[in-house]
Motif scaffolding. Sequence first.
Motif: not given
Length: 440
Positions: A119-134
Motif C-alpha cells: 500500500i505504501s508503494a502504490v500510494e507513492l505511485c499514485h502521488s506521481k500520477g502512475v498506475y501500475h495496472r498489473d
Amino acid sequence: MENKGVVLLQRYELGRLLGQGTFAKVYHGRSLKTGDSVAIKVTDKEKVLKVGMVDQIKREISVMGLVRHPNIVQLYEVMASKTKIYFVMEYAKGGELFNKVAKGKLKEDVARKYFQQLISAVELCHSKGVYHRDLKPENILLDENGNLKVSDFGLSALAESKRQDGLLHTACGTPAYVAPEVINRKGYDGSKADIWSCGVILYVMLAGFLPFHDSNLMEMYKKIGKGEFKCPNWFPTEVRRLLSKILDPNPNTRISIAKIKENYWFKKGLVSTTERESKDLALMDVNSAFSPSGNSSAAEPKQELAKPNILNAFDIISLSAGFDLSGLFDENAHKKEARFTSKQPASVIISKLEEVARLLRFKVKKKSGGLLKLEGSKEGGNDVLSIDIEIFEVTPSFHLVEVKKCSGDTLDYQKILRQDLQPALDDIVLAWQGDLRQQE
C-alpha cells in the motif's frame, strides 16, 4: 555476451540467469565499481521493434525513474548496445512473492507487513500520477530481509493516458487480479483499479488461493463483476470487513488508500516508510537506444552532463498536443510543492527561472539532472528559504516542472509561489497543478 563472467560495457559482470520472458532475460550481475549485486534485464532490440513494443519500453523507463520508494524495485541505469537494451536494477534476492504463496497461506503478521509495504508503494505511485495496472504476486519481489519490492511497470499508465472523461480505457492486467470496471471496458480510475488488485493480493496471501476463480473465464468475470467471494473461516473479522470494502465492485464506493491506512487491522505493527531521495540516474535518450548504431553513452553519465540542457530526462510516451494533463498532478499534493507543465524548451524554462530568481534576489545554483536550487534570506532573521526546481522532459517539446520548498518558512514560500513566481512565469506555463490563484 550472455555467458557467465562476461563484462557488460566495462561496468557490470553478468552472472547466472534469474528468469526470462518472450522479449527479455534477467541476469544476476555485479558492479565492477562497488561489488554490489544487481539485476540486469536484457531486452532484444530487434524483437521489441518487430512487435511494436517501443512505447512500452519507454513507459517502463519513464515510470521507474519517477517512482522511487523503499518498496519499489529501483532502476539504477539504462544502457544500450547495437542489439540490446540493458536495465540495471536493484537485486531482490528473495525472488517472487508468488513462489512464497504458492507453497500455501502466509502467517497473518507476515501478510499484513507485506500488505502495508504494498500500500505504501502504490500510494507513492499514485502521488506521481502512475498506475501500475498489473499488480500480482508474480510482479512483487522480496529482498534478502523479507521486504516487499513492486516490480514490472511494463503495463503501467501515466495520468496523461486519461481521456477527456478523466478515465483510463486500455484493458490490461491479469484476469484473476483485475478490477471489474477494467473488464467492462467503460473507462476506469487507475488508482481504484490498483486498490482492487491489492485486495486480491491480500486475500491470496492469507488464504493461499484466489478469491475469484473458475475454470471458465467468463464465469470468473461474472464473479468479479458482482464481487462474489467467500473468506475462509480462519480470516479475522477485521480482515473480512476490510476486504469487503476493497473488493467492492463499485469503484465509486470502494475504499481509498487513505481509509485503508486508517484501518485498525492495517495499522498493527506498522513501520513507516519514506520516499527515496531523487538521484541523477544514468537514463539514456530512449529514442537513440533504438537507433541501428545503438548508444552506450548512458554507461558514461559524465558525457550526458556536458550537454547544454542538463535534464534528469524521462522520455515519456509521445503526447497529443490536445491532451489535458491536469490529471497528471495529485490534487491533494502537499503544500510544500507545486508542479506545472510547459511547451517551452528546457533552455527557455531555465533562462526564465534565472531571470525571475534575480528579480526576487534569490541566488541560483545549477545542479545536474535539470535541477535548480534557489536560495534567499529572510530579512532580519536567519531562516533561509530554499526552493528546488526540477525539470523533467516528457517529450522534447513538453516539460514537467516541480517546485518544492526545501527549507525556510512555509508561509513565506507559499506567498512567493502565489504572488511572485506564478505571475512571473505565466508566459511559459501551460498549466499549474490546480489553480494556485484560487487558493489564496
